[in-house]
Every structure is written in structure tokens, then in C-alpha cells.
Design an enzyme around this catalytic site. Structure first.
Site, PDB file in Angstrom:
ATOM      1  N   ASP A 171       0.810  -1.225   0.000  1.00  0.00           N
ATOM      2  CA  ASP A 171       0.000   0.000   0.000  1.00  0.00           C
ATOM      3  C   ASP A 171       0.839   1.270   0.000  1.00  0.00           C
ATOM      4  O   ASP A 171       0.411   2.305   0.504  1.00  0.00           O
ATOM      5  CB  ASP A 171      -0.960   0.035   1.208  1.00  0.00           C
ATOM      6  CG  ASP A 171      -1.837  -1.194   1.264  1.00  0.00           C
ATOM      7  OD1 ASP A 171      -2.292  -1.629   0.198  1.00  0.00           O
ATOM      8  OD2 ASP A 171      -2.053  -1.724   2.370  1.00  0.00           O
TER       9      ASP A 171
ATOM     10  N   LYS B 136       2.185   2.181  -5.122  1.00  0.00           N
ATOM     11  CA  LYS B 136       2.898   1.713  -6.317  1.00  0.00           C
ATOM     12  C   LYS B 136       2.112   2.009  -7.592  1.00  0.00           C
ATOM     13  O   LYS B 136       2.693   2.347  -8.607  1.00  0.00           O
ATOM     14  CB  LYS B 136       3.163   0.205  -6.210  1.00  0.00           C
ATOM     15  CG  LYS B 136       4.147  -0.155  -5.121  1.00  0.00           C
ATOM     16  CD  LYS B 136       4.356  -1.649  -5.023  1.00  0.00           C
ATOM     17  CE  LYS B 136       3.186  -2.406  -4.438  1.00  0.00           C
ATOM     18  NZ  LYS B 136       2.851  -2.091  -3.044  1.00  0.00           N
TER      19      LYS B 136
ATOM     20  N   GLY C 124      -4.003  -4.368  -4.685  1.00  0.00           N
ATOM     21  CA  GLY C 124      -4.957  -3.381  -5.198  1.00  0.00           C
ATOM     22  C   GLY C 124      -4.200  -2.114  -5.520  1.00  0.00           C
ATOM     23  O   GLY C 124      -3.714  -1.442  -4.633  1.00  0.00           O
ATOM     24  N   HIS C 125      -4.034  -1.840  -6.802  1.00  0.00           N
ATOM     25  CA  HIS C 125      -3.296  -0.648  -7.202  1.00  0.00           C
ATOM     26  C   HIS C 125      -4.275   0.432  -7.657  1.00  0.00           C
ATOM     27  O   HIS C 125      -5.023   0.239  -8.602  1.00  0.00           O
ATOM     28  CB  HIS C 125      -2.312  -0.977  -8.333  1.00  0.00           C
ATOM     29  CG  HIS C 125      -1.164  -1.822  -7.866  1.00  0.00           C
ATOM     30  ND1 HIS C 125      -0.276  -2.433  -8.708  1.00  0.00           N
ATOM     31  CD2 HIS C 125      -0.751  -2.133  -6.615  1.00  0.00           C
ATOM     32  CE1 HIS C 125       0.623  -3.098  -7.999  1.00  0.00           C
ATOM     33  NE2 HIS C 125       0.356  -2.930  -6.733  1.00  0.00           N
TER      34      HIS C 125
ATOM     35  N   GLN D 297       2.344  -5.968  -3.159  1.00  0.00           N
ATOM     36  CA  GLN D 297       2.612  -6.037  -1.715  1.00  0.00           C
ATOM     37  C   GLN D 297       3.902  -5.269  -1.384  1.00  0.00           C
ATOM     38  O   GLN D 297       4.196  -4.282  -2.031  1.00  0.00           O
ATOM     39  CB  GLN D 297       2.664  -7.482  -1.217  1.00  0.00           C
ATOM     40  CG  GLN D 297       1.291  -8.160  -1.175  1.00  0.00           C
ATOM     41  CD  GLN D 297       0.891  -8.797  -2.483  1.00  0.00           C
ATOM     42  OE1 GLN D 297       1.688  -9.412  -3.156  1.00  0.00           O
ATOM     43  NE2 GLN D 297      -0.350  -8.658  -2.873  1.00  0.00           N
TER      44      GLN D 297
HETATM   45  P1  IMP Z   1      -2.770 -12.746   1.727  1.00  0.00           P
HETATM   46  O1  IMP Z   1      -1.771 -12.218   0.769  1.00  0.00           O
HETATM   47  O2  IMP Z   1      -4.192 -12.470   1.321  1.00  0.00           O
HETATM   48  O3  IMP Z   1      -2.531 -14.170   2.089  1.00  0.00           O
HETATM   49  O4  IMP Z   1      -2.566 -11.937   3.116  1.00  0.00           O
HETATM   50  C1  IMP Z   1      -1.384 -12.040   3.881  1.00  0.00           C
HETATM   51  C2  IMP Z   1      -1.007 -10.712   4.483  1.00  0.00           C
HETATM   52  O5  IMP Z   1      -0.587  -9.830   3.458  1.00  0.00           O
HETATM   53  C3  IMP Z   1      -2.141  -9.997   5.206  1.00  0.00           C
HETATM   54  O6  IMP Z   1      -1.608  -9.277   6.306  1.00  0.00           O
HETATM   55  C4  IMP Z   1      -2.655  -9.034   4.171  1.00  0.00           C
HETATM   56  O7  IMP Z   1      -3.300  -7.920   4.762  1.00  0.00           O
HETATM   57  C5  IMP Z   1      -1.360  -8.624   3.503  1.00  0.00           C
HETATM   58  N1  IMP Z   1      -1.532  -8.178   2.125  1.00  0.00           N
HETATM   59  C6  IMP Z   1      -1.749  -8.935   1.023  1.00  0.00           C
HETATM   60  N2  IMP Z   1      -1.829  -8.171  -0.070  1.00  0.00           N
HETATM   61  C7  IMP Z   1      -1.633  -6.910   0.325  1.00  0.00           C
HETATM   62  C8  IMP Z   1      -1.564  -5.661  -0.380  1.00  0.00           C
HETATM   63  O8  IMP Z   1      -1.691  -5.551  -1.597  1.00  0.00           O
HETATM   64  N3  IMP Z   1      -1.330  -4.559   0.400  1.00  0.00           N
HETATM   65  C9  IMP Z   1      -1.149  -4.645   1.734  1.00  0.00           C
HETATM   66  N4  IMP Z   1      -1.208  -5.781   2.423  1.00  0.00           N
HETATM   67  C10 IMP Z   1      -1.439  -6.908   1.714  1.00  0.00           C
END
Ligand code: IMP
Length: 427
Positions: free
Chosen positions: A13, A16, A40-41, A223
Site C-alpha cells: 500500500d 505503487k 490493489g493498485h 505487496q
Molecule cells: P494474503 O496475501 O491475502 O494471504 O494476506 C497475507 C497478508 O498480506 C495480510 O496481512 C494481508 O493484509 C497482507 N496483504 C496482502 N496483499 C496486500 C496488499 O496488496 N497490500 C497490503 N497488504 C497486503
């Protein structure tokens, strides 16, 4: 522009989407290489706002070729929906969207297993996943039972999918979760996957050939470093390699084709989901960062945890990915703070440390050691160059560069493309 890897340098977040959108103007190809629709971009183009989860933001620029690489896990229904929305808004993906035939697919049973796994984790051990099935899809990939995009063209695809649904249902029952209707899953998945077939290609060859012809590529990370499966705050991480190294394995390109790495980083820190976050603020300053910075997740809408800039994390990210320059985001959010703080080291069990410990419990015990800097208390939102910034803001930024060992190449002071200051030419 040289071939560039762009990564998140905190917990995701960082903004990017906006920087990819700015840099995309200077490249021929944009390649996503890891993660899935957990990302989510958000990109604002004029008065239009787009939130992209799987499709590279390069799609918003006519003529740019976009690749969803082999390292990404793709939920066919989610991708179809995203494509339909873009098409409805007048954006044509034909002839310029390529989906790797080696990318793994995410199915409803992955989402169900993600939810059941999270529910079954003890309090304190919950990861706070996005619920998109990302972890279970990477589990299948590593355990060699996943289905890939290219498998859609094989005659045994439906049989293999049915077998996986039955196996997953056994697992879901054991976890006390609802099982899935086999026929429904097959029908909905096949229908969505069918619409994606025209875009499936051997993207490894496409990207390497493009590089060979001298075309430039932007590798778009999702991420952030602290969510990386190896280097993040394990187990409170995502299931892929969010550092620069992931670009090579997730796109199928050799390390020596990468010319530079840009780290996207906020002028403060945020995190969604569970896990340690040393500079997190639970006070009015934390709420103020959240309110001014609109810190709510693009994918799940969850409020983000907020805190001061963590120099230890930033230094670690720079080391892991060889960051040449920062894209420093959201400086304007700090405009109204009388004092700003920067963590320069941690205190762990009475000792001073300057690196990120491997253990999440150790990181949770780390107390940040702060430096205090006077806030500038004036708007930076209209700044068009370094010279337009208040002197105190310049001093804050110079200190961040000094602490992290990387220069600031781009500085963002607002959500629009126009609110981006190019600090120096990076080719
Ligand atoms: P998962 O990727 O859905 O398995 O989530 C694992 C961890 O990564 C959690 O803490 C999510 O909130 C975090 N996470 C996954 N994708 C994002 C992102 O695009 N931005 C911020 N946090 C993310």
C-alpha cells in the site's frame, strides 16, 4: 528507460499504482510477477479512478504491452471481472495483454481454504489475509498439485479440476467448513477461464525477446518487502516473493537484464492485517495519519494501521532489493504535524539493534529509537520542484536518504499524476 523493477518497501500500500502509472509512459512493457488479486493498485487518471488487482496498471496507457507473469496466481473469475470493467470504460486489452501459460490458477476452493485456515488459527496467530485464496494457491503450486493457465488447453483439465475440488472438499470438511458444489465450481471456473484463453501466451519468450530487441520493461511488484515470504515478518506475510529477486523467477528473466530498482515508500508507515509493526501509533497522531492519508485498503477497505517512518525497515528493503532510488509517497500527509519522528534503530531486550530480526515475536518486542524533527506546518501539495518544498521538509527528506543509503528519485505530494516531482533524471 532502463529495465526497472519497482517494489513496495514497507508492508504494501505504498502507492505503487501511481508510480507505475507515471513510469509506464517511458516503457514498452509492464510485467506483474508475483501475488494475485490480494493486491490493489489505485490509479487516478484525470477525474477517473481505477483500482486494478491483477491487470498491470500499464493497461491504462494505449500501446503499452502488459504481462501477467508466471509468478502471479490468477483467479479467473476476478480477472474476467476486471477485464470486463476496463472494457466497459473504453480500454481495449486486445493484442496487448498477455497471460503466462505457467501462471497458477486460483479457484473457489482456494478461497474457501483461505477462510477456513484463518478461522482455525488461534487468536494472536491469525494472519489477517485478504481472503482471496492466495496462500492456498501457492501451497498447491509448491506441492505440485496446482493447475496452470496453460492446462486450460489440455483435454484432461476438467477431470483434474474435479479431482482437486473433491480433495479440497475433504479438507474443508475436516476443518469444519462448508464444502463446495463440484458442478457449480467447474461451470463458473470454466466459463471465466474460457474468456481468458485468447490472452494466454508463453510470456517468458515474449518478454525476453522484447528485451533482446532493446525494448524496455517495467517489472511491477505487488505487496511489499515486509510481506515477502522469506524476508517479511513471517508468518504474517503473503505467500510470494515481493522483493526485487521475485522479478526474475516470477517473469522468467535473468538478473543481468535488470538495470535499476525503484523502491516505493511512504513518508510514514502503514500496515493492514496482523503482525508486528514497531512504529505503529495507537494515539491521535496515528488517527490523524489515517484520516489525512485516507488509509483504508484498496482491496478490502480495511482501515490501515499507521505509524512513523521506520528507517530500519527502509534500510533493510534497500539492502534486500538493491534499491537505487526511492519513489517517496505522500509527503503532504505530514504537512500538518508539528513534530515528525523517524525510527533509526530498535531496542530489543535492552540491546540496540539496527536490522530487522527474523523472528516476528522478537520484532514485536522491538521498541523504536526515534529522532524528532520539526514539522514544516505548511502545504507541500502545490510543490513542483525540490526548491518549492519548505526547508524543514527538505531536511526531513535528506535525513531519510542519509539513513537508508538511497536517493529520492521521485517525490509524490498528492494523488494525481501531476503531483509528482521528478528529483533528477533517471534515464
Ligand atoms: P494474503 O496475501 O491475502 O494471504 O494476506 C497475507 C497478508 O498480506 C495480510 O496481512 C494481508 O493484509 C497482507 N496483504 C496482502 N496483499 C496486500 C496488499 O496488496 N497490500 C497490503 N497488504 C497486503
Amino acid at each position: 528507460m532502463p529495465n526497472t523493477v519497482l517494489i513496495g518497501s514497507q508492508w504494501g500500500d505504498e502507492g505503487k499504482g501511481k508510480i507505475i502509472d507515471v513510469l509506464t509512459r517511458r516503457v514498452d512493457w509492464v510485467v506483474r510477477y508475483q501475488g494475485g488479486n490480494n493486491a490493489g493498485h489505485t490509479v487516478e487518471v484525470g477525474d477517473e479512478k481505477y483500482v486494478l488487482h491483477l491487470i498491470p496498471s500499464g493497461m491504462l496507457h494505449e500501446g503499452r504491452k502488459c504481462v501477467i507473469g508466471n509468478g502471479v496466481v490468477i483467479d479467473p473469475s476476478a480477472l474476467k471481472q476486471e477485464l470486463d470493467e476496463l472494457i466497459a470504460r473504453g480500454i481495449r486489452p486486445d493484442d496487448r495483454l498477455f497471460i503466462s501459460d505457467r501462471a497458477h490458477l486460483v479457484f473457489p476452493y482456494h478461497r474457501a481454504l483461505d477462510g477456513a485456515g484463518e478461522k482455525n488459527r488461534a487468536e494472536g496467530g491469525k494472519i489477517g489475509t485478504t481472503g482471496r485464496g492466495i496462500g492456498p494457491a501457492y501451497v498447491d503450486k509448491a506441492s505440485r498439485s496446482g493447475l496452470r493457465m496453460g492446462d486450460l488447453f489440455e483435454a484432461d483439465f476438467e477431470d483434474r479440476l474435479r479431482a482437486r475440488i473433491r480433495e479440497s472438499n475433504t479438507l474443508l470438511s475436516a476443518l469444519g467448513a462448508e464444502t463446495l458444489n463440484e458442478d457449480e465450481v467447474v461451470q463458473s471456473s470454466l466459463a471465466a477461464a474460457e474468456t481468458l484463453k485468447p490472452y494466454v501466451a508463453d510470456t517468458v519468450v515474449l518478454v525476453n525477446e522484447a528485451i533482446g530487441r532493446g525494448e524496455s520493461v517495467l517489472f511491477e511488484g505487488a505487496q511489499g518487502t515486509m510481506l515477502d515470504i522469506d524476508f517479511g515478518t513471517y508468518p504474517f506475510v503473503t505467500s510470494s516473493s515481493a522483493t526485487a529477486g521475485g522479478a526474475c523467477t516470477g517473469a522468467g528473466v535473468p538478473p543481468n537484464c535488470i538495470d535499476q530498482v525503484v523502491g516505493v515508500i511512504k513518508a510514514y508507515t502503514t500496515r493492514v492485517g496482523e503482525g508486528p509493526f514497531p512504529t505503529e501509533l495507537h494515539d491521535a497522531d496515528g488517527q490523524k495519519l489515517r484520516d489525512i492519508g485516507h488509509e483504508y485498503g484498496a482491496t478490502t477497505g480495511r482501515p490501515r494501521r499507521c505509524g512513523w517512518f521506520d528507517g530500519v525497515v527502509a534500510r533493510y528493503a534497500a539492502m534486500l532489493s538493491g534499491i537505487n532510488s526511492w519513489a517517496m509517497m505522500k509527503l503532504d500527509v505530514l504537512d500538518a504535524f508539528e513534530t515528525v519522528r523517524i525510527a533509526t534503530a530498535y531496542e530489543l531486550d535492552g540491546r540496540r539493534i539496527e536490522t530487522v530480526p527474523a523472528s516476528a515475536s522478537a520484532l514485536a518486542r522491538c521498541k523504536p529509537i526515534y529522532e524528532e524533527w520539526p514539522g514544516w506546518m505548511q502545504s507541500t501539495a502545490q510543490a513542483k520542484s525540490w526548491e518549492d518544498l519548505p526547508e524543514k521538509a527538505q531536511r526531513y527528506l535528506r535525513r531519510l536518504e542519509e539513513l537508508t543509503g538511497a536517493r529520492i528519485g521521485l517525490l509524490s505530494v498528492g494523488p494525481k499524476r501531476a503531483s509528482t516531482i521528478l528529483m533528477e533524471s533517471d534515464g
